[in-house]
Write a protein that holds these residues in place. Sequence first.
Motif, PDB file in Angstrom:
ATOM      1  N   GLN A 134       1.031  -0.873   6.006  1.00 24.01           N
ATOM      2  CA  GLN A 134       2.277  -1.586   6.313  1.00 24.01           C
ATOM      3  C   GLN A 134       2.367  -2.899   5.544  1.00 24.01           C
ATOM      4  OE1 GLN A 134       3.317  -1.723  10.476  1.00 24.01           O
ATOM      5  NE2 GLN A 134       2.601   0.379  10.780  1.00 24.01           N
TER       6      GLN A 134
ATOM      7  N   ALA B 107       3.442  -2.293   2.043  1.00 18.46           N
ATOM      8  CA  ALA B 107       4.849  -1.892   1.930  1.00 18.46           C
ATOM      9  C   ALA B 107       5.824  -3.047   2.136  1.00 18.46           C
ATOM     10  CB  ALA B 107       5.145  -0.778   2.944  1.00 18.46           C
ATOM     11  N   LEU B 108       5.311  -4.228   2.406  1.00 14.46           N
ATOM     12  CA  LEU B 108       6.207  -5.376   2.621  1.00 14.46           C
ATOM     13  C   LEU B 108       6.966  -5.703   1.332  1.00 14.46           C
ATOM     14  CD1 LEU B 108       4.018  -7.915   4.665  1.00 14.46           C
ATOM     15  CD2 LEU B 108       6.132  -6.808   5.427  1.00 14.46           C
ATOM     16  N   ASP B 109       8.269  -5.932   1.471  1.00 13.67           N
ATOM     17  CA  ASP B 109       9.096  -6.244   0.308  1.00 13.67           C
ATOM     18  C   ASP B 109       8.831  -7.639  -0.217  1.00 13.67           C
ATOM     19  OD1 ASP B 109      10.396  -3.937  -0.100  1.00 13.67           O
ATOM     20  OD2 ASP B 109      12.078  -4.401   1.252  1.00 13.67           O
ATOM     21  N   ASP B 110       8.805  -8.574   0.685  1.00 12.32           N
ATOM     22  CA  ASP B 110       8.725  -9.972   0.287  1.00 12.32           C
ATOM     23  C   ASP B 110       7.611 -10.638   1.079  1.00 12.32           C
ATOM     24  OD1 ASP B 110       9.270 -12.418  -0.775  1.00 12.32           O
ATOM     25  OD2 ASP B 110      10.893 -12.860   0.648  1.00 12.32           O
TER      26      ASP B 110
ATOM     27  N   THR C  54       2.214  -8.895  10.204  1.00 11.53           N
ATOM     28  CA  THR C  54       2.468  -7.459  10.088  1.00 11.53           C
ATOM     29  C   THR C  54       1.214  -6.675  10.450  1.00 11.53           C
ATOM     30  OG1 THR C  54       4.126  -7.825   8.375  1.00 11.53           O
ATOM     31  CG2 THR C  54       3.141  -5.622   8.472  1.00 11.53           C
TER      32      THR C  54
END
Length: 219
Positions: free
Chosen positions: A59, A62-65, A74
């Motif tokens: 996870q 997969a973080l965008d920013d 997260t």
Amino acid sequence: MSEASMSDTIDVQQSAQIIAAMAQAVTARQDELSALDSTVGDGDHGHNIAKALRQAAQQVAALDDPTPEAVWRTAGKAVQNSVGGASGLLFGAFFTGAGRSLKETDRPAALDVAEMLAAGLAAVQKRGKAQPGDKTMVDALAPAAEAAQAAAGEGLSAAETVRRAADAAQIGAESTREMTARHGRAKFLGERARGYQDAGATSVAVMLAAWADLAKGAG
Ligand code: ADP
Ligand code: MG
């Protein structure tokens, strides 16, 4: 940025790598960690926490920013959601608490690391009510937080601070062998739990060692 200053702080990329390294290290030792839990608990700890950390690593990746705060928070949410049982909530609280302490910090330095461990420990204790000496993960986390505070106070780098914390966690985990449990499933064993090292405390030592190895490599 000079090589020397690399290890003075932990950037966001490294924050994500730390979670991945923790997942890898705990996965490599999951049988041993579950075996520790099986002597006094129900034998699921290593597998639970390894799976939780792998989900956390996914996870986080997969973080965008991503910011360091977002990475740790997260991870906390992922761990909390993935594991049933006491330790998922407690380890989740640790990561979430540590992340929350970072606020907007984009390159955590030694003092931030000390703050993260202190905040993570406080979150675990708020939820689980364990004190040092109760034969839980707190017996690794508390000396780690203390060692980090001392190291940062001495002006050591972030990498060296994590190493001191990891070493203290290892000694703390070993010290649980002589304790009797007052929390978790192990408490039902009372005196019979003596002689066995606590599983959760051992995982903490494994995770912090993985972080320390990574931080050293980046320095
Ligand atoms: P469960 O006990 O639900 O099977 P695990 O086996 O994954 O959960 O984790 C057991 C570990 O959780 C113990 O080794 C101990 O370190 C930790 N633990 C249990 N209760 C507490 C508590 N109240 N506070 C802190 N840590 C705890
Ligand atoms: Mg268990």
